[in-house]
Scaffold this active site. Structure first.
Site, short mmCIF file in Angstrom:
data_model
loop_
_atom_site.label_atom_id
_atom_site.label_comp_id
_atom_site.label_asym_id
_atom_site.label_seq_id
_atom_site.Cartn_x
_atom_site.Cartn_y
_atom_site.Cartn_z
N ARG A 188 -46.91 -36.58 81.13
CA ARG A 188 -46.71 -36.53 79.67
C ARG A 188 -48.08 -36.52 78.96
NH1 ARG A 188 -42.84 -36.31 81.94
NH2 ARG A 188 -43.37 -34.18 81.46
N ASP A 191 -46.57 -39.32 71.52
CA ASP A 191 -47.58 -38.24 71.52
C ASP A 191 -48.59 -38.49 70.41
OD1 ASP A 191 -46.82 -36.92 68.99
OD2 ASP A 191 -45.01 -36.27 70.04
N HIS A 214 -43.69 -47.39 69.26
CA HIS A 214 -43.33 -47.37 70.68
C HIS A 214 -44.53 -47.12 71.58
CE1 HIS A 214 -38.81 -46.46 69.72
NE2 HIS A 214 -39.13 -47.70 69.52
N CYS A 253 -59.19 -51.34 86.15
CA CYS A 253 -59.28 -51.72 84.74
C CYS A 253 -60.70 -52.22 84.45
CB CYS A 253 -58.23 -52.80 84.53
SG CYS A 253 -58.45 -53.73 83.09
N GLY A 268 -36.15 -36.32 62.31
CA GLY A 268 -36.12 -35.98 63.74
C GLY A 268 -35.82 -37.13 64.67
N THR A 269 -34.92 -37.99 64.26
CA THR A 269 -34.54 -39.09 65.17
C THR A 269 -33.02 -39.21 65.22
OG1 THR A 269 -34.77 -41.46 65.66
CG2 THR A 269 -34.98 -40.82 63.34
N SER A 270 -32.51 -39.49 66.43
CA SER A 270 -31.07 -39.46 66.64
C SER A 270 -30.38 -40.74 66.18
CB SER A 270 -30.78 -39.25 68.13
OG SER A 270 -31.31 -40.33 68.87
N LEU A 278 -32.07 -32.11 62.72
CA LEU A 278 -31.37 -30.89 63.11
C LEU A 278 -29.86 -31.04 62.92
CD1 LEU A 278 -32.27 -28.19 64.25
CD2 LEU A 278 -31.93 -29.10 66.55
P1 OAD Z 1 -33.88 -38.36 70.42
O1 OAD Z 1 -34.14 -37.39 71.51
O2 OAD Z 1 -32.87 -39.43 70.65
O3 OAD Z 1 -33.45 -37.59 69.10
C1 OAD Z 1 -34.14 -36.50 68.62
C2 OAD Z 1 -33.42 -35.98 67.39
O4 OAD Z 1 -34.19 -34.91 66.86
C3 OAD Z 1 -32.01 -35.45 67.66
O5 OAD Z 1 -31.11 -35.98 66.71
C4 OAD Z 1 -32.16 -33.93 67.48
O6 OAD Z 1 -31.00 -33.33 66.93
C5 OAD Z 1 -33.31 -33.85 66.50
N1 OAD Z 1 -34.08 -32.60 66.59
C6 OAD Z 1 -34.30 -31.80 67.66
N2 OAD Z 1 -35.07 -30.76 67.33
C7 OAD Z 1 -35.36 -30.90 66.00
C8 OAD Z 1 -36.13 -30.15 65.05
N3 OAD Z 1 -36.77 -29.03 65.40
N4 OAD Z 1 -36.19 -30.61 63.79
C9 OAD Z 1 -35.54 -31.75 63.42
N5 OAD Z 1 -34.81 -32.48 64.26
C10 OAD Z 1 -34.72 -32.08 65.53
O7 OAD Z 1 -35.31 -38.99 70.03
P2 OAD Z 1 -35.62 -40.30 69.19
O8 OAD Z 1 -34.59 -40.56 68.15
O9 OAD Z 1 -37.03 -40.20 68.76
O10 OAD Z 1 -38.18 -44.71 73.03
O11 OAD Z 1 -35.53 -41.42 70.31
C11 OAD Z 1 -35.85 -42.74 69.97
C12 OAD Z 1 -36.48 -43.44 71.16
O12 OAD Z 1 -35.64 -43.31 72.29
C13 OAD Z 1 -37.78 -42.84 71.62
O13 OAD Z 1 -38.90 -43.27 70.87
C14 OAD Z 1 -37.87 -43.32 73.01
C15 OAD Z 1 -36.46 -43.02 73.45
O14 OAD Z 1 -36.01 -43.68 74.52
C16 OAD Z 1 -39.04 -45.20 73.94
O15 OAD Z 1 -39.61 -44.51 74.77
C17 OAD Z 1 -39.22 -46.67 73.84
#
Ligand code: OAD
Length: 247
Positions: free
Chosen positions: A66, A101, A116, A143, A182-184, A209
């Site tokens: 990554r 990232d 995170h 380290c 952009g978060t689910s 999305l």
């Molecule tokens: P998810 O993968 O759960 O959700 C991503 C969201 O972005 C989804 O609802 C998609 O529909 C949406 N999406 C995809 N492409 C898009 C675009 N081009 N424009 C807008 N939206 C788009 O990711 P997160 O919600 O970030 O935690 O996940 C939360 C956490 O779960 C992450 O930070 C990570 C993961 O496990 C850790 O690693 C601790």
């Protein structure tokens, strides 16, 4: 797209939360859009303290890949629009990202908290010192502080406490606009930020999305790609804030 336009109101304290969707158009895979697999791994096999204890090589290799991938991607229009908005806007602004990232950083965002963790940082498991890091971590990587192979990714895994929570809660409790991009809405505490902002009396908007798990908690929704929708929304928001200030 369904959108209500930004209210013509001079917001003074804005908090933005971003998730994996904002980096999707840069070529970084989201977590939940691939049949529950993240880069071919179940999240619990690579993103928990137990996974690291069980199979440190697998977890280090996963995060090494990554980290290396960051050299192949660059910020997209949504990251750039947020950085530009922050620069032009004269109220208080805080960007909280769940993403590990460095695309917001490279876009130029300043008031930015990685709740995170960050791929470009590692941490000593003994002293908890955090280092900037661009290379792989292998069995032989020592380290700096203890000269032992004690480094782990500076990533918040499931079951661990997210970072900067005091600062984030303070900002949410006094914000007047909360924007989620952009978060689910699957992962707490981030998925609960909209409730806190609402309790503070803030307006709330979801840009994604598709409808998230917590869509009903938001007053407004814009559905579409962040790279298109967010720049449009932020341009209008900036104009509305500036017009309302000048009036
Ligand atoms: P998810 O993968 O759960 O959700 C991503 C969201 O972005 C989804 O609802 C998609 O529909 C949406 N999406 C995809 N492409 C898009 C675009 N081009 N424009 C807008 N939206 C788009 O990711 P997160 O919600 O970030 O935690 O996940 C939360 C956490 O779960 C992450 O930070 C990570 C993961 O496990 C850790 O690693 C601790």
């Amino acid at each position: 797209m369904t959108a209500n336009s930004a209210r013509p109101y001079a917001y003074q304290r804005i908090v933005v939360l971003t998730g994996a969707g904002i980096s999707a158009e840069s070529g970084v895979n989201t977590f939940r859009d691939n049949g529950g697999l993240w880069e071919n791994h179940r999240i619990e096999d690579v993103a928990t303290p137990e996974a690291f204890e069980r199979n440190p090589e697998l977890v280090q290799r996963f995060y090494n890949l990554r980290r290396a991938q960051l050299t192949e991607v660059k910020p997209n229009a949504a990251h750039l629009a947020l950085a530009n908005f922050e620069q032009e806007y004269d109220g208080e602004f805080l960007l909280v990202t769940q993403n590990v990232d460095d695309l917001h950083d490279r876009a130029g965002s300043q008031k930015l908290l990685h709740m995170h963790g960050e791929l470009k940082k590692v941490r000593c498991v003994r002293t908890h010192r955090v280092y900037d890091w661009s290379d792989d971590i292998t069995d032989n990587t020592l380290c700096e502080c203890c000269q032992q192979p004690n480094l782990r990714p500076h990533i918040v895994w499931f079951g661990e406490m997210p970072l900067f929570m005091d600062e984030i809660y303070r900002a949410l409790q006094s914000c007047d606009l909360f924007i989620s991009v952009g978060t689910s809405g699957h992962v707490y505490p981030a998925a609960g930020f909209v409730e806190l902002a609402t309790q503070a009396g803030a307006d709330t908007i979801e840009i994604n999305l598709e409808p998230s798990q917590v869509k009903d908690a938001f007053q407004e929704h814009i559905y579409g790609k962040a790279g298109l929708m967010l720049p449009m929304y932020l341009t209008k928001l900036l104009q509305a804030c500036q017009a309302s200030k000048d009036a």
